[in-house]
Design a protein around this motif. Structure first.
Motif, PDB file in Angstrom:
ATOM      1  N   MET B   1       0.608 -22.080 -22.955  1.00 21.35           N
ATOM      2  CA  MET B   1       1.378 -21.220 -22.046  1.00 21.35           C
ATOM      3  C   MET B   1       2.502 -22.036 -21.416  1.00 21.35           C
ATOM      4  N   SER B   2       3.713 -21.507 -21.452  1.00 24.88           N
ATOM      5  CA  SER B   2       4.831 -22.260 -20.886  1.00 24.88           C
ATOM      6  C   SER B   2       4.817 -22.119 -19.365  1.00 24.88           C
ATOM      7  N   ASP B   3       5.514 -23.016 -18.702  1.00 24.15           N
ATOM      8  CA  ASP B   3       5.486 -23.030 -17.241  1.00 24.15           C
ATOM      9  C   ASP B   3       6.112 -21.784 -16.630  1.00 24.15           C
ATOM     10  N   THR B   4       7.083 -21.238 -17.362  1.00 24.41           N
ATOM     11  CA  THR B   4       7.793 -20.094 -16.796  1.00 24.41           C
ATOM     12  C   THR B   4       6.927 -18.837 -16.817  1.00 24.41           C
ATOM     13  N   GLN B   5       5.987 -18.805 -17.771  1.00 26.68           N
ATOM     14  CA  GLN B   5       5.113 -17.643 -17.846  1.00 26.68           C
ATOM     15  C   GLN B   5       4.065 -17.732 -16.754  1.00 26.68           C
ATOM     16  N   SER B   6       3.802 -16.626 -16.106  1.00 23.02           N
ATOM     17  CA  SER B   6       2.728 -16.685 -15.115  1.00 23.02           C
ATOM     18  C   SER B   6       1.400 -16.412 -15.823  1.00 23.02           C
ATOM     19  N   TYR B   7       0.355 -16.813 -15.158  1.00 23.49           N
ATOM     20  CA  TYR B   7      -0.970 -16.685 -15.761  1.00 23.49           C
ATOM     21  C   TYR B   7      -1.436 -15.234 -15.808  1.00 23.49           C
ATOM     22  N   GLU B   8      -1.795 -14.780 -16.978  1.00 14.49           N
ATOM     23  CA  GLU B   8      -2.365 -13.444 -17.129  1.00 14.49           C
ATOM     24  C   GLU B   8      -3.786 -13.571 -17.651  1.00 14.49           C
ATOM     25  N   PRO B   9      -4.782 -13.181 -16.863  1.00 18.72           N
ATOM     26  CA  PRO B   9      -6.161 -13.326 -17.326  1.00 18.72           C
ATOM     27  C   PRO B   9      -6.402 -12.520 -18.605  1.00 18.72           C
ATOM     28  N   ARG B  10      -7.118 -13.127 -19.511  1.00 16.93           N
ATOM     29  CA  ARG B  10      -7.469 -12.412 -20.739  1.00 16.93           C
ATOM     30  C   ARG B  10      -8.937 -12.017 -20.668  1.00 16.93           C
ATOM     31  N   ILE B  11      -9.154 -10.725 -20.836  1.00 16.43           N
ATOM     32  CA  ILE B  11     -10.521 -10.206 -20.697  1.00 16.43           C
ATOM     33  C   ILE B  11     -11.009  -9.680 -22.040  1.00 16.43           C
ATOM     34  N   VAL B  12     -12.199 -10.100 -22.414  1.00 12.44           N
ATOM     35  CA  VAL B  12     -12.842  -9.501 -23.579  1.00 12.44           C
ATOM     36  C   VAL B  12     -13.835  -8.483 -23.045  1.00 12.44           C
ATOM     37  N   ALA B  13     -13.713  -7.236 -23.517  1.00  8.19           N
ATOM     38  CA  ALA B  13     -14.570  -6.174 -22.980  1.00  8.19           C
ATOM     39  C   ALA B  13     -15.431  -5.571 -24.077  1.00  8.19           C
ATOM     40  N   PHE B  14     -16.731  -5.624 -23.868  1.00  6.13           N
ATOM     41  CA  PHE B  14     -17.658  -4.987 -24.799  1.00  6.13           C
ATOM     42  C   PHE B  14     -17.994  -3.613 -24.231  1.00  6.13           C
ATOM     43  N   LEU B  15     -17.506  -2.578 -24.908  1.00  5.93           N
ATOM     44  CA  LEU B  15     -17.637  -1.220 -24.379  1.00  5.93           C
ATOM     45  C   LEU B  15     -18.567  -0.406 -25.271  1.00  5.93           C
ATOM     46  N   CYS B  16     -19.469   0.306 -24.652  1.00  9.04           N
ATOM     47  CA  CYS B  16     -20.405   1.089 -25.456  1.00  9.04           C
ATOM     48  C   CYS B  16     -19.683   2.284 -26.052  1.00  9.04           C
ATOM     49  N   LYS B  17     -20.110   2.637 -27.237  1.00 10.73           N
ATOM     50  CA  LYS B  17     -19.423   3.680 -27.996  1.00 10.73           C
ATOM     51  C   LYS B  17     -19.493   5.029 -27.300  1.00 10.73           C
ATOM     52  N   TRP B  18     -20.599   5.301 -26.645  1.00 14.25           N
ATOM     53  CA  TRP B  18     -20.852   6.671 -26.194  1.00 14.25           C
ATOM     54  C   TRP B  18     -20.254   6.995 -24.840  1.00 14.25           C
ATOM     55  N   CYS B  19     -20.195   6.020 -23.943  1.00 13.20           N
ATOM     56  CA  CYS B  19     -19.662   6.328 -22.611  1.00 13.20           C
ATOM     57  C   CYS B  19     -18.341   5.619 -22.345  1.00 13.20           C
ATOM     58  N   THR B  20     -18.394   4.298 -22.205  1.00 15.06           N
ATOM     59  CA  THR B  20     -17.205   3.619 -21.707  1.00 15.06           C
ATOM     60  C   THR B  20     -16.039   3.666 -22.684  1.00 15.06           C
ATOM     61  N   SER B  21     -16.317   3.592 -23.986  1.00 17.80           N
ATOM     62  CA  SER B  21     -15.210   3.681 -24.944  1.00 17.80           C
ATOM     63  C   SER B  21     -14.495   5.016 -24.759  1.00 17.80           C
ATOM     64  N   ALA B  22     -15.293   6.071 -24.605  1.00 15.70           N
ATOM     65  CA  ALA B  22     -14.705   7.397 -24.398  1.00 15.70           C
ATOM     66  C   ALA B  22     -13.975   7.443 -23.057  1.00 15.70           C
ATOM     67  N   LEU B  58     -16.346 -16.706 -23.965  1.00 14.43           N
ATOM     68  CA  LEU B  58     -15.885 -17.759 -23.044  1.00 14.43           C
ATOM     69  C   LEU B  58     -15.492 -19.004 -23.825  1.00 14.43           C
ATOM     70  N   ARG B  59     -16.304 -19.329 -24.792  1.00 16.04           N
ATOM     71  CA  ARG B  59     -16.027 -20.511 -25.607  1.00 16.04           C
ATOM     72  C   ARG B  59     -14.707 -20.357 -26.345  1.00 16.04           C
ATOM     73  N   LYS B  60     -14.408 -19.128 -26.754  1.00 14.46           N
ATOM     74  CA  LYS B  60     -13.165 -18.910 -27.488  1.00 14.46           C
ATOM     75  C   LYS B  60     -11.984 -18.701 -26.569  1.00 14.46           C
ATOM     76  N   GLY B  61     -12.205 -18.846 -25.267  1.00  9.80           N
ATOM     77  CA  GLY B  61     -11.067 -18.884 -24.367  1.00  9.80           C
ATOM     78  C   GLY B  61     -10.846 -17.669 -23.489  1.00  9.80           C
ATOM     79  N   ALA B  62     -11.793 -16.737 -23.474  1.00 12.76           N
ATOM     80  CA  ALA B  62     -11.638 -15.596 -22.573  1.00 12.76           C
ATOM     81  C   ALA B  62     -11.689 -16.096 -21.127  1.00 12.76           C
ATOM     82  N   ASP B  63     -10.868 -15.483 -20.270  1.00  6.82           N
ATOM     83  CA  ASP B  63     -10.926 -15.835 -18.852  1.00  6.82           C
ATOM     84  C   ASP B  63     -11.996 -15.013 -18.143  1.00  6.82           C
ATOM     85  N   GLY B  64     -12.274 -13.849 -18.693  1.00  8.11           N
ATOM     86  CA  GLY B  64     -13.309 -12.998 -18.124  1.00  8.11           C
ATOM     87  C   GLY B  64     -13.943 -12.156 -19.214  1.00  8.11           C
TER      88      GLY B  64
END
Ligand code: SF4
Ligand code: SF4
Ligand code: SF4
Lengths: 344, 143
Positions: B1-22, B58-64
Motif C-alpha cells: 500500500m502506498s503512503d498516499t492511499q489511506s488504510y481500508e480494512p479488508r473483510i472476508v465475510a462468510f455468509l450463509c446461503k439462506w439468510c445473510t446472503s439473501a 487472517l493468515r492470508k491477510g484479512a483485517d477482519g
C-alpha cells in the motif's frame, strides 16, 4: 499407598486367565530414572511393571496405537486390552470412548490413584537438584524419594517438583475403571484449578501477544505434541497437506490448487495457524494430561492454550471433558442459553 | 500500500446461503449504501464454518473476518447456527487470549429480510476495524 506388587498381580492374573490379550503399563526405562511405557502379553512379564513418580506418560496413547495396528493388520481382536491408568489417563480413555473410538468392553482399565501426589516434572526436578540426574524415584507419602548417582537418597516434597497439571488436578483417582488401586483422594487439588491460566491472563493484550509471538516463533513444527496426544488420533491431519491423493489423472492444476490450510514451514503465521487449530480441535477433549507440553523440545507452554479452552468449556457451556462416556461432545452440542451477546 | 492511499480494512465475510446472503442481496437491490470492504463468501450454513476458515483468512491477510447467518431458531438446518455460536465463541476467545485483537472477528445474525441490518453490520465493522489498523500479526510473510 499403592504396592507395586498389587499392580503386577492384577496384570499377571488377567493375562494368566486369558481375560485380556495384553496389558499396557510402565517398566524401568533405559534413560535414567524415567519409567517407559511397555505392552506385555505374557503373565511372567508382569514382574517388570513399575509404578513411581516418573510414570508420567499417558498410556491411552498406546490404546490408540494398538487400535491402529490392529486395523492395519486387518485383525479384529476378541479380547480386550488392559491399560494401567492414572486419573488423567482414565479421563482420556473416557473421551476416546465418548467419541466411539473404543467401546467400553474393548478396554479394561486398571486404575491407579495418584493419592495426593502426582508425577514428577523433570524440568523442575533438574532445577531442584542443580542438574544432577537421579537414577530412580519413588513415592513416599507426600514426598518423592530420589536416588542420586552416588547412591545417596534425597527426599523432596512432591509439590515442589510435581508437574503443574498435577498441582491443579481435581481428579487424581481414575473414576472410570474396572478395578482401581490406591486411595481415592478426589478433591485434593493443591492449587486452585486454572491458577496458572489466571495468572497469565492478568497481562494486557499487548503483553500476551508479545509472549505468544515469541512462543509461536520458536516452534520447530516437529509435531511431537501431536504425536503424543491420545486425542490426536485422526488418520489424516489437516496440517499434512502433502497427503493429498495424487493419481496419474491428477492434473497439475489440481495439485497446485489443493487447499493448504496450514503450510508445513515454521513461520509465525503458520505456527499460529497450527497452534490455534490444535487448540480448537482439542477443545472439550483435552483432559490435561500435560503430555504435549512435556514432550515439546523447545518448551512451548501448550498447556496454557489447552487450559484456556477447558475453562471456557466449563464456565460458558457447563462442559467437562472426560466426565462421562455418554453424551455429545462439546462442539457437536449446544444449549439455548449459550453465550450469544457477543453476536451483533 | 502506498503512503498516499489511506488504510481500508479488508473483510472476508462468510455468509450463509439462506439468510445473510439473501439479506446482502436485498441491501444491494434496495440500493442501500455500504462500504465496499467486504469480500463475501457464500457458505451453506454458519454451522459449517470451520475455525480454519477464520484462521486461514487472517493468515492470508484479512483485517477482519465476519461470519453471518440466520437468527437463532431460523436456521435452514435447524441448529447449524447454534453450533456455530458455540464453536466460534471459542475461536473469538482464543484469538483474544493469544493477543490478536478479538474485534477482528465478528459474528452477526442477519435474516433475508434485513438488508438494512446487513449494511449496518458492515458499516459498524469497518469503523471498528479502522482504529486497529492493518492486521500484520498473523499475516503470512510473502517476501
Ligand atoms: S494430572 Fe492428576 S491424575 Fe494425572 S498424573 Fe497428575 S495427579 Fe495424577
Ligand atoms: S509446540 Fe513443541 S512439540 Fe509441538 S510442534 Fe512445536 S516444537 Fe514441536
Ligand atoms: S492436548 Fe496435551 S494435555 Fe491435552 S490430551 Fe493431548 S497431550 Fe494431553
Amino acid at each position: 499407598m499403592i504396592k507395586i506388587q498389587d499392580i503386577r498381580d492384577a496384570a499377571r492374573d488377567m493375562l494368566a486367565k486369558g481375560e485380556v490379550r495384553a496389558v499396557i503399563g510402565w517398566q524401568r526405562g533405559s534413560r535414567g530414572m524415567a519409567a517407559e511405557p511397555v505392552v506385555i502379553n505374557a503373565p511372567e512379564q508382569a514382574d517388570g511393571l513399575v509404578w513411581d513418580p516418573t510414570c508420567y506418560h499417558n498410556l491411552s496413547l498406546y490404546l490408540v496405537n494398538d487400535k491402529k495396528a490392529q486395523a492395519h493388520a486387518k485383525q479384529k481382536p476378541t479380547l480386550p486390552i488392559a491399560i494401567i491408568a492414572k486419573g488423567c489417563d482414565a479421563r482420556s480413555c473416557v473421551v476416546l470412548m465418548q467419541e466411539n473410538y473404543f467401546r467400553r468392553d474393548d478396554i479394561y482399565i486398571i486404575g491407579v490413584s495418584c493419592e495426593g501426589t502426582g508425577v514428577i516434572d523433570e524440568r523442575k526436578l533438574a532445577v531442584a537438584l542443580g542438574g544432577v540426574k537421579p537414577t530412580s524415584a519413588a513415592f513416599d507419602g507426600d514426598d518423592y524419594v530420589v536416588t542420586l548417582p552416588d547412591g545417596s537418597e534425597k527426599r523432596l516434597p512432591a509439590r515442589e517438583v510435581m508437574a503443574d497439571r498435577c498441582l491443579e488436578c481435581r481428579e487424581p483417582f481414575p473414576k472410570e475403571n474396572n478395578i482401581a488401586l490406591g486411595e481415592d483422594k478426589t478433591g485434593r487439588a493443591l492449587e486452585a484449578p486454572f491458577a496458572a491460566l489466571a495468572r497469565f491472563e492478568q497481562q494486557s493484550e499487548a503483553e500476551r501477544w508479545n509472549y505468544w509471538q515469541r512462543q509461536f516463533d520458536r516452534c520447530i513444527r516437529c509435531f511431537a505434541c501431536r504425536s503424543v496426544c491420545p486425542m490426536c488420533f485422526c488418520d489424516e491431519c489437516v496440517v499434512d497437506s502433502i497427503e493429498m491423493k495424487v493419481a496419474p489423472t491428477t492434473s497439475a492444476e489440481e495439485k497446485a490448487s489443493r487447499v493448504r490450510w496450514i503450510e508445513r514451514s515454521n513461520t509465525l503465521a503458520d505456527n499460529f495457524g497450527y497452534h490455534m487449530t490444535r487448540a480448537m480441535h482439542l477443545a472439550g477433549r483435552c483432559i490435561d494430561c500435560g503430555e504435549c507440553e512435556r514432550v515439546c523440545p523447545v518448551n512451548i507452554p501448550l498447556r496454557l492454550l489447552n487450559n484456556k479452552m477447558e475453562r471456557e468449556a466449563r464456565e460458558q457451556f457447563g462442559y467437562e471433558p472426560g466426565a462421562s462416556i455418554g453424551g455429545p461432545s462439546l462442539v457437536s452440542s449446544f444449549r439455548d442459553d449459550d453465550p450469544g451477546t457477543w453476536i451483533r | 500500500m502506498s503512503d498516499t492511499q489511506s488504510y481500508e480494512p479488508r473483510i472476508v465475510a462468510f455468509l450463509c446461503k439462506w439468510c445473510t446472503s439473501a439479506g446482502a442481496d436485498l441491501a444491494g437491490v434496495s440500493r442501500i449504501q455500504y462500504p465496499a470492504n467486504v469480500t463475501p463468501i457464500q457458505v451453506m450454513c454458519t454451522g459449517g464454518v470451520s475455525p480454519m476458515y477464520v484462521l486461514s483468512a487472517l493468515r492470508k491477510g484479512a483485517d477482519g473476518v465476519l461470519v453471518s447467518g440466520c437468527h437463532p431458531g431460523d436456521c435452514h438446518y435447524i441448529e447449524g447456527n447454534y453450533l456455530a455460536r458455540r464453536k466460534l465463541h471459542l475461536v473469538k476467545e482464543l484469538l483474544g487470549f493469544v493477543g490478536v485483537e478479538p474485534d477482528r472477528f465478528r459474528m452477526s445474525w442477519v435474516s433475508a429480510a434485513e438488508g438494512a441490518k446487513f449494511a449496518q453490520v458492515v458499516r459498524d465493522f469497518v469503523e471498528d476495524l479502522r482504529p486497529l489498523g492493518p492486521q500484520e500479526k498473523v499475516k503470512a510473510d510473502r517476501s
